[in-house]
Design a protein around this motif. Structure first.
Motif, PDB file in Angstrom:
ATOM      1  N   THR A  70       0.833  -1.201   0.000  1.00 59.76           N
ATOM      2  CA  THR A  70       0.000   0.000   0.000  1.00 59.76           C
ATOM      3  C   THR A  70       0.870   1.255   0.000  1.00 59.76           C
ATOM      4  OG1 THR A  70      -0.219  -0.084   2.404  1.00 59.76           O
ATOM      5  CG2 THR A  70      -1.960  -1.142   1.104  1.00 59.76           C
ATOM      6  N   ALA A  71       0.215   2.402  -0.073  1.00 55.83           N
ATOM      7  CA  ALA A  71       0.877   3.687  -0.279  1.00 55.83           C
ATOM      8  C   ALA A  71       2.033   3.939   0.693  1.00 55.83           C
ATOM      9  CB  ALA A  71      -0.147   4.801  -0.187  1.00 55.83           C
ATOM     10  N   PHE A  72       3.125   4.419   0.111  1.00 57.55           N
ATOM     11  CA  PHE A  72       4.315   4.827   0.859  1.00 57.55           C
ATOM     12  C   PHE A  72       4.910   6.017   0.121  1.00 57.55           C
ATOM     13  CE2 PHE A  72       5.481   1.586  -2.181  1.00 57.55           C
ATOM     14  CZ  PHE A  72       6.660   2.030  -2.750  1.00 57.55           C
ATOM     15  N   ALA A  73       5.849   6.710   0.748  1.00 63.78           N
ATOM     16  CA  ALA A  73       6.461   7.887   0.133  1.00 63.78           C
ATOM     17  C   ALA A  73       7.109   7.510  -1.196  1.00 63.78           C
ATOM     18  CB  ALA A  73       7.490   8.491   1.075  1.00 63.78           C
ATOM     19  N   ASP A  74       6.711   8.183  -2.249  1.00 63.01           N
ATOM     20  CA  ASP A  74       7.267   7.934  -3.579  1.00 63.01           C
ATOM     21  C   ASP A  74       8.743   8.330  -3.572  1.00 63.01           C
ATOM     22  OD1 ASP A  74       8.106   8.100  -6.241  1.00 63.01           O
ATOM     23  OD2 ASP A  74       6.211   8.950  -6.940  1.00 63.01           O
ATOM     24  N   PRO A  75       9.650   7.362  -3.731  1.00 59.65           N
ATOM     25  CA  PRO A  75      11.085   7.689  -3.662  1.00 59.65           C
ATOM     26  C   PRO A  75      11.546   8.630  -4.772  1.00 59.65           C
ATOM     27  CG  PRO A  75      10.765   5.388  -4.287  1.00 59.65           C
ATOM     28  CD  PRO A  75       9.413   5.934  -3.951  1.00 59.65           C
ATOM     29  N   SER A  76      10.847   8.653  -5.902  1.00 51.32           N
ATOM     30  CA  SER A  76      11.289   9.496  -7.016  1.00 51.32           C
ATOM     31  C   SER A  76      11.175  10.980  -6.698  1.00 51.32           C
ATOM     32  CB  SER A  76      10.523   9.154  -8.294  1.00 51.32           C
ATOM     33  OG  SER A  76       9.164   9.523  -8.199  1.00 51.32           O
ATOM     34  N   GLN A  77      10.314  11.347  -5.750  1.00 56.98           N
ATOM     35  CA  GLN A  77      10.174  12.765  -5.412  1.00 56.98           C
ATOM     36  C   GLN A  77      11.409  13.326  -4.710  1.00 56.98           C
ATOM     37  OE1 GLN A  77       6.985  13.510  -2.475  1.00 56.98           O
ATOM     38  NE2 GLN A  77       7.280  11.382  -1.861  1.00 56.98           N
ATOM     39  N   PHE A  78      12.230  12.447  -4.137  1.00 51.97           N
ATOM     40  CA  PHE A  78      13.433  12.863  -3.415  1.00 51.97           C
ATOM     41  C   PHE A  78      14.702  12.731  -4.253  1.00 51.97           C
ATOM     42  CE2 PHE A  78      10.598  10.789  -0.191  1.00 51.97           C
ATOM     43  CZ  PHE A  78      10.104  11.971   0.361  1.00 51.97           C
ATOM     44  N   ASP A  79      14.574  12.223  -5.472  1.00 52.67           N
ATOM     45  CA  ASP A  79      15.718  11.932  -6.333  1.00 52.67           C
ATOM     46  C   ASP A  79      15.919  13.067  -7.339  1.00 52.67           C
ATOM     47  OD1 ASP A  79      17.582  10.967  -8.139  1.00 52.67           O
ATOM     48  OD2 ASP A  79      16.495   9.099  -8.553  1.00 52.67           O
ATOM     49  N   ALA A  80      16.964  13.842  -7.133  1.00 56.63           N
ATOM     50  CA  ALA A  80      17.217  15.004  -7.991  1.00 56.63           C
ATOM     51  C   ALA A  80      17.423  14.625  -9.453  1.00 56.63           C
ATOM     52  CB  ALA A  80      18.426  15.777  -7.478  1.00 56.63           C
ATOM     53  N   THR A  81      17.754  13.365  -9.748  1.00 58.46           N
ATOM     54  CA  THR A  81      17.972  12.938 -11.127  1.00 58.46           C
ATOM     55  C   THR A  81      16.699  12.397 -11.780  1.00 58.46           C
ATOM     56  OG1 THR A  81      18.621  10.690 -10.499  1.00 58.46           O
ATOM     57  CG2 THR A  81      20.374  12.365 -10.595  1.00 58.46           C
ATOM     58  N   SER A  82      15.624  12.296 -11.022  1.00 57.95           N
ATOM     59  CA  SER A  82      14.373  11.739 -11.540  1.00 57.95           C
ATOM     60  C   SER A  82      13.541  12.816 -12.229  1.00 57.95           C
ATOM     61  CB  SER A  82      13.554  11.137 -10.386  1.00 57.95           C
ATOM     62  OG  SER A  82      12.255  10.802 -10.838  1.00 57.95           O
ATOM     63  N   PRO A  83      12.857  12.445 -13.317  1.00 59.16           N
ATOM     64  CA  PRO A  83      11.931  13.412 -13.930  1.00 59.16           C
ATOM     65  C   PRO A  83      10.736  13.716 -13.021  1.00 59.16           C
ATOM     66  CG  PRO A  83      11.768  11.269 -15.012  1.00 59.16           C
ATOM     67  CD  PRO A  83      12.906  11.183 -14.038  1.00 59.16           C
ATOM     68  N   TYR A  84      10.556  12.929 -11.964  1.00 58.02           N
ATOM     69  CA  TYR A  84       9.430  13.110 -11.050  1.00 58.02           C
ATOM     70  C   TYR A  84       9.851  13.758  -9.734  1.00 58.02           C
ATOM     71  CZ  TYR A  84       7.449   9.896 -14.409  1.00 58.02           C
ATOM     72  OH  TYR A  84       7.043   9.310 -15.580  1.00 58.02           O
ATOM     73  N   ALA A 103       5.459  13.067   3.171  1.00 59.62           N
ATOM     74  CA  ALA A 103       5.639  13.070   1.723  1.00 59.62           C
ATOM     75  C   ALA A 103       4.412  13.613   1.007  1.00 59.62           C
ATOM     76  CB  ALA A 103       5.945  11.665   1.231  1.00 59.62           C
ATOM     77  N   ARG A 104       4.663  14.422   0.017  1.00 60.53           N
ATOM     78  CA  ARG A 104       3.583  14.975  -0.795  1.00 60.53           C
ATOM     79  C   ARG A 104       3.043  13.913  -1.755  1.00 60.53           C
ATOM     80  NH1 ARG A 104       3.848  20.679  -2.819  1.00 60.53           N
ATOM     81  NH2 ARG A 104       5.912  20.468  -1.930  1.00 60.53           N
ATOM     82  N   TRP A 105       3.937  13.068  -2.264  1.00 60.26           N
ATOM     83  CA  TRP A 105       3.549  12.104  -3.293  1.00 60.26           C
ATOM     84  C   TRP A 105       3.714  10.684  -2.779  1.00 60.26           C
ATOM     85  CZ3 TRP A 105       0.770  14.761  -6.266  1.00 60.26           C
ATOM     86  CH2 TRP A 105       1.098  16.082  -6.568  1.00 60.26           C
ATOM     87  N   SER A 106       2.839   9.815  -3.241  1.00 63.28           N
ATOM     88  CA  SER A 106       2.837   8.422  -2.809  1.00 63.28           C
ATOM     89  C   SER A 106       3.073   7.487  -3.986  1.00 63.28           C
ATOM     90  CB  SER A 106       1.493   8.067  -2.164  1.00 63.28           C
ATOM     91  OG  SER A 106       1.293   8.830  -1.004  1.00 63.28           O
ATOM     92  N   ALA A 107       3.504   6.287  -3.658  1.00 64.17           N
ATOM     93  CA  ALA A 107       3.671   5.200  -4.625  1.00 64.17           C
ATOM     94  C   ALA A 107       3.048   3.955  -4.008  1.00 64.17           C
ATOM     95  CB  ALA A 107       5.153   4.970  -4.913  1.00 64.17           C
TER      96      ALA A 107
END
Length: 160
Positions: A70-84, A103-107
């Motif tokens: 279930t929903a958890f903090a989307d790791p891509s939001q913290f990755d400066a190299t990610s388009p997300y 976290a603002r965004w979930s995965a």
């Protein structure tokens, strides 16, 4: 159990990619719409999800996955190299900066269940009376994540 649909571009993450992933599981990340994010946060273990291929030559429902985390903090939001990446987090210059704790965004994680016997194209789905109220068949209403009722789910399965 609840039912959902997730849209993806097959060159980014197709039903085939999920089927061949390690343990047939992928993180569903990169959702940057608040309503779609809230739908993801409502997902429960075991919920089933149609995988819908969009922005491609053959648009339609291609397969089914199951929510396996279930929903958890989307790791891509913290990755400066990610388009997300969430620039508010990376810049850390605003009061609304995202943190891992808030976290603002979930995965979610999804696990492969099956390919459909054939791709169910959008034109065919639009002609299905059971889907007349579903956002998928209404122009301008297609979020990347959306709920399906039991009746809508069963009607789509009956097409294959």
């Amino acid at each position: 159990m609840n039912y959902w649909l997730m849209k993806t571009e097959p060159d980014e993450c197709s039903i085939d990619d999920i089927a061949t992933a390690p343990k047939q599981t992928v993180i569903w990340d990169g959702v940057r719409n608040y309503q779609a994010r809230n739908f993801m946060r409502a997902m429960q273990l075991g919920d089933q999800v149609f995988i819908y291929h969009s922005s491609c030559r053959q648009v339609g429902i291609a397969g089914i996955v199951e929510v396996s985390r279930t929903a958890f903090a989307d790791p891509s939001q913290f990755d400066a190299t990610s388009p997300y990446v969430d620039n508010a987090y990376v810049d850390n210059n605003t009061a609304s900066a995202t943190t891992a704790e808030a976290a603002r965004w979930s995965a979610v994680e999804v696990t492969y269940l099956q390919h459909l016997t054939r791709l169910l194209p959008l034109a065919e789905l639009k002609a299905l009376p059971a889907l007349s109220a579903n956002p998928l068949v209404r122009r301008g209403q297609r979020l990347s994540v959306m709920p399906f009722t039991d009746a809508e789910w069963q009607a789509v399965l009956a097409l294959q």
